[in-house]
Design an enzyme around this catalytic site. Sequence first.
Site, short mmCIF file in Angstrom:
data_model
loop_
_atom_site.label_atom_id
_atom_site.label_comp_id
_atom_site.label_asym_id
_atom_site.label_seq_id
_atom_site.Cartn_x
_atom_site.Cartn_y
_atom_site.Cartn_z
CG HIS A 66 -10.04 3.47 4.06
ND1 HIS A 66 -9.70 2.85 2.87
CD2 HIS A 66 -9.65 4.77 3.92
CE1 HIS A 66 -9.14 3.74 2.05
NE2 HIS A 66 -9.10 4.92 2.67
CG MET A 97 -3.54 8.86 -0.06
SD MET A 97 -4.86 9.81 0.67
CE MET A 97 -5.18 8.76 2.05
CG ASP A 131 -11.19 7.03 -0.08
OD1 ASP A 131 -11.97 7.49 0.77
OD2 ASP A 131 -9.97 6.86 0.13
CB SER A 137 -12.22 6.60 6.25
OG SER A 137 -11.09 7.42 6.47
#
Length: 222
Positions: free
Chosen positions: A37, A72, A179, A13
């Site tokens: 990510h 998101m 995650d 990430s």
Amino acid sequence: MMEQESKIKISLSILAADFSCLLAEVRKVEGEAELLHFDIMDGHFVPNISFGAGVIKELKGKVNLLFDVHLMVDHPEELVDVFSQAGADFLVAHLETVNHLDRLVTRMKEKGVKAGVAMNPTTPLCFLDCILPRLEMVLLMTVNPGFGGQDFLYNVLPKIAELRKVAKKVNPELDIAVDGGITEKTAPEVVRAGANVLIVGNSVFASPDPARTIRRLKRSCQ
Ligand code: DX5
Ligand code: ZN
């Protein structure tokens, strides 16, 4: 060794990376990971704003990793075109934001990306029943979404195990990603439960030797 351990994939990430030298940060760890990510946050679905498709476009072609884009955002269907064109290999939308999941998954596949669904810690798995055979990835949040560096929620472990059990029957190739809060301590537990994609931010990028930390993370699952 557990069945999944031999094919554990690390998805890094970038939220936890130093944005002032992003490419250099990613190159440090490129050889040890499988995916990169990208956390796309809109300030509505989650209380934080991150970055957009431009960052993906800039890195595409410069980094030899699959691009895993975690949307998101509200109305993810409006962003399928822009993020697939920017270079996403996986597009992962939050179930909680989608009215017409079958239509969204069809659109992702038409655009040539692998289709994924993400779920908040308290969203029940039964919402996936009809779509699971068509998905390439399910991302189970192991923190509440919106921020890096949070503590792992242990009550998600049974959900990982349940998803792997169902996936074995209807979609054995499914990638189960976890995650949030993945460390050397929590990684073996999620792998034992059935996850095979470990999304990691802070535990890698905030460590003194990120490449070594990834190797240790992988070893911790054996
Ligand atoms: C949280 C994000 C995560 C985050 C993970 O909402 O979806 O991808 O970057 O970061 P760590 O590994 O620091 O928990
Ligand atoms: Zn994420």
